[in-house]
Scaffold this active site. Sequence first.
Site, PDB file in Angstrom:
ATOM      1  N   CYS A  18     -38.226 -25.642  19.703  1.00 18.13           N
ATOM      2  CA  CYS A  18     -39.177 -26.058  20.731  1.00 18.13           C
ATOM      3  C   CYS A  18     -38.652 -27.191  21.609  1.00 18.13           C
ATOM      4  CB  CYS A  18     -40.471 -26.561  20.090  1.00 18.13           C
ATOM      5  SG  CYS A  18     -41.339 -25.309  19.155  1.00 18.13           S
ATOM      6  N   GLY A  47     -36.584 -23.096  24.012  1.00 16.15           N
ATOM      7  CA  GLY A  47     -37.567 -22.124  23.526  1.00 16.15           C
ATOM      8  C   GLY A  47     -37.964 -21.185  24.642  1.00 16.15           C
ATOM      9  N   ASN A 123     -42.052 -30.314  17.869  1.00 14.72           N
ATOM     10  CA  ASN A 123     -40.742 -29.663  17.709  1.00 14.72           C
ATOM     11  C   ASN A 123     -40.229 -30.025  16.323  1.00 14.72           C
ATOM     12  OD1 ASN A 123     -37.410 -30.434  18.981  1.00 14.72           O
ATOM     13  ND2 ASN A 123     -38.108 -28.600  17.966  1.00 14.72           N
ATOM     14  N   GLY A 124     -39.991 -29.028  15.490  1.00 13.01           N
ATOM     15  CA  GLY A 124     -39.457 -29.323  14.163  1.00 13.01           C
ATOM     16  C   GLY A 124     -39.946 -28.340  13.136  1.00 13.01           C
ATOM     17  N   CYS A 268     -29.603 -34.017  14.223  1.00  8.42           N
ATOM     18  CA  CYS A 268     -29.003 -32.684  14.036  1.00  8.42           C
ATOM     19  C   CYS A 268     -27.678 -32.579  14.802  1.00  8.42           C
ATOM     20  CB  CYS A 268     -29.987 -31.630  14.549  1.00  8.42           C
ATOM     21  SG  CYS A 268     -29.273 -29.991  14.692  1.00  8.42           S
ATOM     22  N   TYR A 274     -24.326 -27.196  20.209  1.00  6.59           N
ATOM     23  CA  TYR A 274     -24.802 -26.014  20.934  1.00  6.59           C
ATOM     24  C   TYR A 274     -26.153 -26.149  21.642  1.00  6.59           C
ATOM     25  CZ  TYR A 274     -26.619 -21.286  21.654  1.00  6.59           C
ATOM     26  OH  TYR A 274     -27.188 -20.168  22.193  1.00  6.59           O
ATOM     27  N   SER A 317     -21.346 -21.008  25.917  1.00  8.24           N
ATOM     28  CA  SER A 317     -21.385 -21.955  24.809  1.00  8.24           C
ATOM     29  C   SER A 317     -20.041 -22.612  24.516  1.00  8.24           C
ATOM     30  CB  SER A 317     -21.918 -21.259  23.562  1.00  8.24           C
ATOM     31  OG  SER A 317     -21.202 -20.069  23.320  1.00  8.24           O
ATOM     32  N   ASP A 379     -15.197 -20.828  20.925  1.00 11.39           N
ATOM     33  CA  ASP A 379     -16.662 -20.715  20.861  1.00 11.39           C
ATOM     34  C   ASP A 379     -17.191 -21.856  19.995  1.00 11.39           C
ATOM     35  OD1 ASP A 379     -19.161 -19.774  21.429  1.00 11.39           O
ATOM     36  OD2 ASP A 379     -18.936 -17.849  20.445  1.00 11.39           O
ATOM     37  N   ASP A 380     -18.522 -22.044  20.038  1.00 10.79           N
ATOM     38  CA  ASP A 380     -19.104 -23.172  19.295  1.00 10.79           C
ATOM     39  C   ASP A 380     -19.287 -22.859  17.819  1.00 10.79           C
ATOM     40  OD1 ASP A 380     -22.238 -22.412  18.929  1.00 10.79           O
ATOM     41  OD2 ASP A 380     -21.386 -21.584  20.743  1.00 10.79           O
ATOM     42  N   CYS A 416     -30.706 -23.550   7.642  1.00  7.58           N
ATOM     43  CA  CYS A 416     -31.379 -24.769   8.110  1.00  7.58           C
ATOM     44  C   CYS A 416     -32.880 -24.601   7.934  1.00  7.58           C
ATOM     45  CB  CYS A 416     -31.081 -24.992   9.590  1.00  7.58           C
ATOM     46  SG  CYS A 416     -32.088 -26.301  10.311  1.00  7.58           S
ATOM     47  N   CYS A 467     -27.406 -35.135  10.470  1.00 10.42           N
ATOM     48  CA  CYS A 467     -27.679 -34.029   9.546  1.00 10.42           C
ATOM     49  C   CYS A 467     -26.539 -33.035   9.704  1.00 10.42           C
ATOM     50  CB  CYS A 467     -28.999 -33.335   9.862  1.00 10.42           C
ATOM     51  SG  CYS A 467     -29.249 -31.901   8.774  1.00 10.42           S
ATOM     52  N   CYS A 470     -26.276 -27.745   7.114  1.00  8.91           N
ATOM     53  CA  CYS A 470     -25.833 -26.346   7.181  1.00  8.91           C
ATOM     54  C   CYS A 470     -24.329 -26.227   6.947  1.00  8.91           C
ATOM     55  CB  CYS A 470     -26.235 -25.713   8.513  1.00  8.91           C
ATOM     56  SG  CYS A 470     -25.812 -26.710   9.936  1.00  8.91           S
TER      57      CYS A 470
HETATM   58  S1  SF4 Z   1     -29.158 -28.056   8.909  1.00  6.78           S
HETATM   59 FE1  SF4 Z   1     -27.759 -27.875  10.644  1.00  6.78          FE
HETATM   60  S2  SF4 Z   1     -28.967 -26.999  12.335  1.00  6.78           S
HETATM   61 FE2  SF4 Z   1     -30.407 -27.734  10.747  1.00  6.78          FE
HETATM   62  S3  SF4 Z   1     -30.972 -29.801  11.400  1.00  6.78           S
HETATM   63 FE3  SF4 Z   1     -29.262 -29.995   9.976  1.00  6.78          FE
HETATM   64  S4  SF4 Z   1     -27.450 -29.956  11.295  1.00  6.78           S
HETATM   65 FE4  SF4 Z   1     -29.151 -29.204  12.503  1.00  6.78          FE
END
Ligand code: SF4
Length: 494
Positions: A18, A47, A123-124, A268, A274, A317, A379-380, A416, A467, A470
């Site tokens: 979002c 979004g 958003n979240g 994030c 990206y 990207s 690519d990303d 994620c 974060c 992933c």
């Molecule tokens: S898990 Fe990956 S995509 Fe999800 S918030 Fe953490 S860094 Fe971002």
Amino acid sequence: MTKQNDVQIGQDKFKEQCGVLGMLSDERIMNVAQFIYTGLMALQHRGQEAAGIAIMRQGRPIARYRDVGLVNDVLSPEKITGLLGNIALGHVRYGTVASSSNVQCAQPWFFQSNEVNFAIVFNGTITNYAPLRKRLEEKGHIFTTDVDTEVISHLIAANFETSADWIEIIKILMHILDGSYAIIIMTEQGDLYGFRDPMGFKPLCYGEFVAGNGDEARIQVMASETCAIDALSGKVLGHVMPGEIIHLEMGKPPHSEAIMRSERHALCMFEFVYFANNTSELDGISVYDVRKKLGKNLAKIDPVESTNAIVVPVPDSGRSAALGYSQASNIPFEEALIKNRYITRTFIMPGQDKRRSLVNLKLFPDKKTIKGKDIILIDDSIVRGTTTEKIVRLLKANGAKSVHLRISCPPIRYPCYMGIDFPTRHELMASCHPVDEICKKLGADSLIYQSMEGLIDSIGLQKEELCMACLDKDYPLKNPPCLDLLEETFTKNR
Ligand code: SF4
């Protein structure tokens, strides 16, 4: 509905959930809706499934309009002409938890009860959504959807029974909620409160712009990304810090209050890699600069030894990282793949034409640039690998001597649950296969991913401020998830 054999474009990319926007002006400006439209157009990348606006004039009821579709369709000038007001919220949505095509799930969310009326944009992802909802239902709260925003709204209402102080209520929310959130609330008194979770997974910034015919009315604004404020020719005044509230009130400068401090922050990393607009700044860091540096750092790993090489981005990207790669390696940058701008993510490949790859429609290869070259394809990320494999094949079919894949993010191995639509582990290519096997499956001549150190260095924050769950399975949540259980729940809800 998409038929089983149809192919939808954009399937092989992660999706942000979002974008949020809030504006407040004095009563000289009653057409804030048109500025919400402009700001949401700039946030459209966050979004594309639904959009909406909630608007009010101080002392009057909140009006709302939302629908499924792109901003330009949902909030076209004809539709917003009658929406008058000087305080408003806007939202663009991509939903994962609840049905995306259901207009009931579109935001802004509007809550009305005996105690309190308000509108909210979110958003979240609230990771403790299920136990919170269960507890509220036991207390008699009735739910009409499965969206996180409804749980947050009921929590606000439940706490309003004991306190009418918004700062106190947001403080309570921050203690109760687990997960990622950037939220803006519009109260019936006409105040806006914007806040981020204590770890700051999702970005949120604030600023102002000038509107009106020469009488210099200032409109205060909060937005997911600075590109929305730039689109309004505004000035970014700051970034809402993790665990902080920004209170916008008519006739007063923005008031900030640090509510909950966390030693660990978790912006994030994928916003930089990206999601975010290239021209945005997240917490003061330029997305474009990060992407270029990702390319530069990538160029240091196992360089391609060839005098006949060119650096080619996967549009759009991979473009900034490819530029950085080219600058660091002195290998020429070439746009050998041109995107068909008329194939949007809503394009559905007709069933009878499914023999032809969607990639052939989406990307035009420039044969004369490709022929005989060693292509360094940037690519990303690689998600399921289906699109990447087709692009490698396309380049080889058009005469590439070799294709060397370079990915500006380290391998994504874990799902994620903090607001991004990720596949489950078994759908993530890097979760199931070692790098040399992925390279072989994709038909590439070599494959190099970004290093964790290169990613952290490119963003310029400490590892403890990001974060990267992933990538390394270190979920910075109050209660880290049991992956098997969460995957089961999310798969069921998709
Ligand atoms: S898990 Fe990956 S995509 Fe999800 S918030 Fe953490 S860094 Fe971002």
